[in-house]
Design a protein around this motif. Structure first.
Motif, PDB file in Angstrom:
ATOM      1  N   GLY A   2      28.100  51.272  41.176  1.00 32.68           N
ATOM      2  CA  GLY A   2      27.382  52.068  40.303  1.00 32.68           C
ATOM      3  C   GLY A   2      28.410  51.877  38.540  1.00 32.68           C
ATOM      4  O   GLY A   2      28.781  50.522  38.175  1.00 32.68           O
ATOM      5  N   ARG A   3      28.786  52.974  38.298  1.00 30.36           N
ATOM      6  CA  ARG A   3      29.700  52.758  37.164  1.00 30.36           C
ATOM      7  C   ARG A   3      31.317  53.071  37.562  1.00 30.36           C
ATOM      8  O   ARG A   3      32.065  53.394  36.552  1.00 30.36           O
ATOM      9  CB  ARG A   3      29.494  54.032  36.042  1.00 30.36           C
ATOM     10  N   VAL A   4      31.584  52.546  38.610  1.00 26.80           N
ATOM     11  CA  VAL A   4      32.871  53.038  39.104  1.00 26.80           C
ATOM     12  C   VAL A   4      33.330  51.504  39.470  1.00 26.80           C
ATOM     13  O   VAL A   4      32.692  50.889  40.328  1.00 26.80           O
ATOM     14  CB  VAL A   4      33.023  53.999  40.149  1.00 26.80           C
ATOM     15  N   PHE A   5      34.507  51.115  39.404  1.00 26.25           N
ATOM     16  CA  PHE A   5      35.214  49.736  39.570  1.00 26.25           C
ATOM     17  C   PHE A   5      36.422  50.043  40.362  1.00 26.25           C
ATOM     18  O   PHE A   5      37.222  50.979  40.046  1.00 26.25           O
ATOM     19  CB  PHE A   5      35.529  48.951  38.352  1.00 26.25           C
ATOM     20  N   ARG A  11      33.482  45.872  48.743  1.00 27.42           N
ATOM     21  CA  ARG A  11      32.801  45.712  47.142  1.00 27.42           C
ATOM     22  C   ARG A  11      33.781  46.252  46.381  1.00 27.42           C
ATOM     23  O   ARG A  11      34.375  47.067  46.768  1.00 27.42           O
ATOM     24  CB  ARG A  11      31.431  46.180  47.223  1.00 27.42           C
ATOM     25  N   PHE A  12      33.673  45.688  45.174  1.00 25.24           N
ATOM     26  CA  PHE A  12      34.778  45.989  44.092  1.00 25.24           C
ATOM     27  C   PHE A  12      34.227  47.189  43.074  1.00 25.24           C
ATOM     28  O   PHE A  12      34.722  47.325  42.238  1.00 25.24           O
ATOM     29  CB  PHE A  12      35.365  44.857  43.432  1.00 25.24           C
ATOM     30  N   GLU A  29      33.149  37.634  40.965  1.00 20.15           N
ATOM     31  CA  GLU A  29      34.244  36.565  40.741  1.00 20.15           C
ATOM     32  C   GLU A  29      35.426  36.951  41.163  1.00 20.15           C
ATOM     33  O   GLU A  29      36.180  36.275  41.868  1.00 20.15           O
ATOM     34  CB  GLU A  29      34.493  36.570  39.072  1.00 20.15           C
ATOM     35  N   ARG A  30      35.993  38.213  41.375  1.00 21.54           N
ATOM     36  CA  ARG A  30      37.343  38.710  41.756  1.00 21.54           C
ATOM     37  C   ARG A  30      37.257  38.810  43.359  1.00 21.54           C
ATOM     38  O   ARG A  30      38.436  38.550  43.914  1.00 21.54           O
ATOM     39  CB  ARG A  30      37.700  40.002  40.871  1.00 21.54           C
ATOM     40  N   ARG A  31      36.263  39.373  43.997  1.00 20.52           N
ATOM     41  CA  ARG A  31      36.417  39.654  45.375  1.00 20.52           C
ATOM     42  C   ARG A  31      36.532  38.136  46.242  1.00 20.52           C
ATOM     43  O   ARG A  31      37.664  38.299  47.014  1.00 20.52           O
ATOM     44  CB  ARG A  31      35.314  40.354  45.884  1.00 20.52           C
ATOM     45  N   PRO A  32      35.954  37.231  45.797  1.00 17.87           N
ATOM     46  CA  PRO A  32      36.320  35.856  46.385  1.00 17.87           C
ATOM     47  C   PRO A  32      37.801  35.591  46.030  1.00 17.87           C
ATOM     48  O   PRO A  32      38.332  35.061  46.966  1.00 17.87           O
ATOM     49  CB  PRO A  32      35.485  34.818  45.978  1.00 17.87           C
ATOM     50  N   VAL A  33      38.145  35.732  45.081  1.00 19.77           N
ATOM     51  CA  VAL A  33      39.859  35.385  44.742  1.00 19.77           C
ATOM     52  C   VAL A  33      40.593  36.194  45.813  1.00 19.77           C
ATOM     53  O   VAL A  33      41.623  35.611  46.220  1.00 19.77           O
ATOM     54  CB  VAL A  33      40.048  35.723  43.363  1.00 19.77           C
TER      55      VAL A  33
END
Length: 533
Positions: A290-293, A286-287, A344-348
């Motif tokens: 919580g508040r962390v990316f 997972r990307f 959106e970004r993980r499938p890419v």
């Protein structure tokens, strides 16, 4: 301990961390970048940035500062015994995709930008300067020591090189801290993918080899007894030789091996530095937490490929997240908008992971027989035709492919808004120049202007309506409705990142009502739509 405050703390000041600082600051988000190293890596690392990356840099004022490749130029690679020896074959840079056009089809202009053949250590200072101009607080030689998050934000402790420690309170933490990301590890986020592939070494050197570039080939697969290696130029007099083994070589051996790859002993060679890295293919489970990316290599480690999927994918991560953080921090959108980043970004990242191993360069690493049958998508599809499926793109359903050549799309929500040249008021601009700051409604009918004003008022989401065909004229009247998949009275709602969120093919009976409902949904508006009057 004194506590400072910022909206977003970025861990890592490399290519992706600096890109995030530029994009966030461009949106007016207070940003602090903590990078433990005092400067950029002495090894140039990535070279070559895609037209899509150049679109993003162009939007934030860096387009004229990054030299683009000449029109019609294409990257070429050859298999050779040595530079001065026999050249056995040239291999296609990118294989044709299964849905590619025939050879005789006219060329399509997909973008106002071309790619850039610039080394990472030349691009990073440009990003650094632009981020500082926009107000980002860049702290090199500063390590993220500890951090913890709660419902209201992230409390971190930073330590400078001289041992000084200070606390920073941030609304969000963006981890761009590399493939071994301490932030990802602390979150306990696992990774999947091909995993470790090999350990590689390289040597960066300077030598007068320009004559071997005259044919247009810039990448060379060295194939001779006792030496299997890859040689390429950074376009500024520097070259890198990458070995297929993990053997340590002393300077004399390195110089002799470089000359062996060149095929001559009469040239001066200056060794600059060496490198060693793990070649791996891993995507985080997972990307966000919580508040962390996670972004860049912290989120996905992709091996070098002809599509430039590593660095360019990371820059697009930062761009996708920046406008969403800005919208939430400004109170325009509810925090649930941030959930669309992973969606959106993980499938890419997975799409690019799988495409790397469908191609010849890395196919030898595949294990299951079925892997070799993965359909190859060509670069136009991978660059401009990827699809986002999330709550921020209505009707982007599972029946649609994950990516397709841009001409196969027609303005579907979840796709990048097409590039069209427009003229008006004595200037020429791209449709892409209308985006990046905020939400934009493109329409060919006057009625949509009032609908956009009403929708913005009801949702609290700033929305600009731009009429195509009035002051902004395409080259021919049907270009806009054809490219965006709408009728003469239809409209297309475009997100701040230039992706289509919703469209109406025609003018509905209640345009303000339908647009208001759509805008509230795709923007995750913090304010519920006001009741109709």
């Amino acid at each position: 301990m004194r506590t400072e405050e910022t909206s977003v703390l970025v861990a890592g000041g490399g290519l992706v961390g600096l890109s995030a600082a530029v994009f966030l600051s461009w949106h007016g988000v207070p940003t602090l970048v903590a990078e433990r190293h005092a400067a950029s890596s002495p090894h140039p690392r990535a070279v070559g940035f895609t037209p899509r990356t150049m679109e993003l840099l162009r939007a934030v004022g860096l387009g004229s500062h990054v030299p683009q490749v000449p029109p019609g130029a294409r990257l070429r690679r050859a298999r050779v015994q040595s530079l001065a020896g026999p050249w056995s074959e040239e291999t296609p840079w990118t294989p044709r995709g299964d849905d590619g056009p025939p050879d005789e089809a006219p060329a399509i202009e997909y973008s106002p930008c071309r790619g850039a053949a610039i080394a990472q250590d030349r691009l990073e200072p440009l990003l650094r300067d632009r981020a500082a101009e926009l107000g980002a607080d860049l702290r090199f030689g500063t390590e993220l020591l500890t951090w913890r998050q709660d419902d209201d934000g992230v409390l971190a402790v930073l330590r400078t090189g001289d041992g000084d420690e200070r606390q920073v309170r941030a609304g969000y933490l963006l981890a761009a801290d590399g493939t071994r990301s301490p932030v990802r590890e602390a979150l306990g986020i696992g990774r999947g993918g091909r995993g470790h592939l090999s350990t590689s070494r390289s040597v960066l050197f300077r030598a007068p080899l320009e004559e071997y570039l005259e044919s247009g080939v810039s990448q060379f697969q060295i194939d001779q007894p006792g030496l299997q290696a890859f040689l390429t130029t950074y376009g500024d007099g520097r070259w890198v030789l990458m070995f297929a083994d993990d053997r340590e070589r002393d300077p004399d051996t390195l110089k002799a091996t470089v000359l062996q790859a060149i095929g001559r002993t009469d040239l001066p060679v200056e060794l600059i530095t060496t490198g060693r890295w793990e070649l791996s293919a891993l995507v985080a489970d997972r990307f966000a937490s919580g508040r962390v990316f996670l972004a860049g290599d912290a989120a996905h480690t992709l091996p070098p490929s002809r599509g430039g999927y590593g660095a360019n994918t990371g820059i697009e991560d930062a761009h996708n997240l920046a406008w969403k953080l800005s919208s939430v921090l400004s109170g325009v959108s509810a925090p649930r908008l941030l959930g669309t980043y992973d969606a959106e970004r993980r499938p890419v990242a997975w799409l690019r992971h799988d495409q790397i191993f469908a191609r010849a360069d890395h196919r030898r690493f595949t294990e299951a027989p079925g892997d070799a049958g993965t359909p190859i998508l060509d670069e136009e599809a991978m660059e401009f035709g990827q699809l986002y499926r999330s709550a921020a793109a209505l009707t982007a359903g599972e029946e649609l492919p994950p990516a397709a050549r841009p001409e196969r799309w027609a303005g579907q929500p979840g796709t990048r808004a097409p590039h069209l040249w427009l003229s008006g008021d004595g200037e020429r601009l791209s449709t892409l120049d209308l985006f990046q700051r905020g939400w934009v409604l493109l329409a060919g009918h006057d009625h949509w202007a009032a609908a956009a004003e009403r929708a913005s008022e009801r949702t609290g989401v700033p929305l600009e309506c731009r009429r195509i065909g009035d002051r902004l004229r395409p080259r021919e009247p049907q270009e806009f409705p054809r490219a965006f998949g709408v009728g003469p009275d239809g409209a297309s709602l475009v997100r701040p990142d230039g992706y289509i969120a919703w469209r109406s093919r025609d003018l509905p009976a209640r345009p303000a009502g339908e647009l208001t409902a759509a805008l509230a949904q795709v923007s995750c508006a913090a304010l519920p739509p006001a009741p109709s009057r």
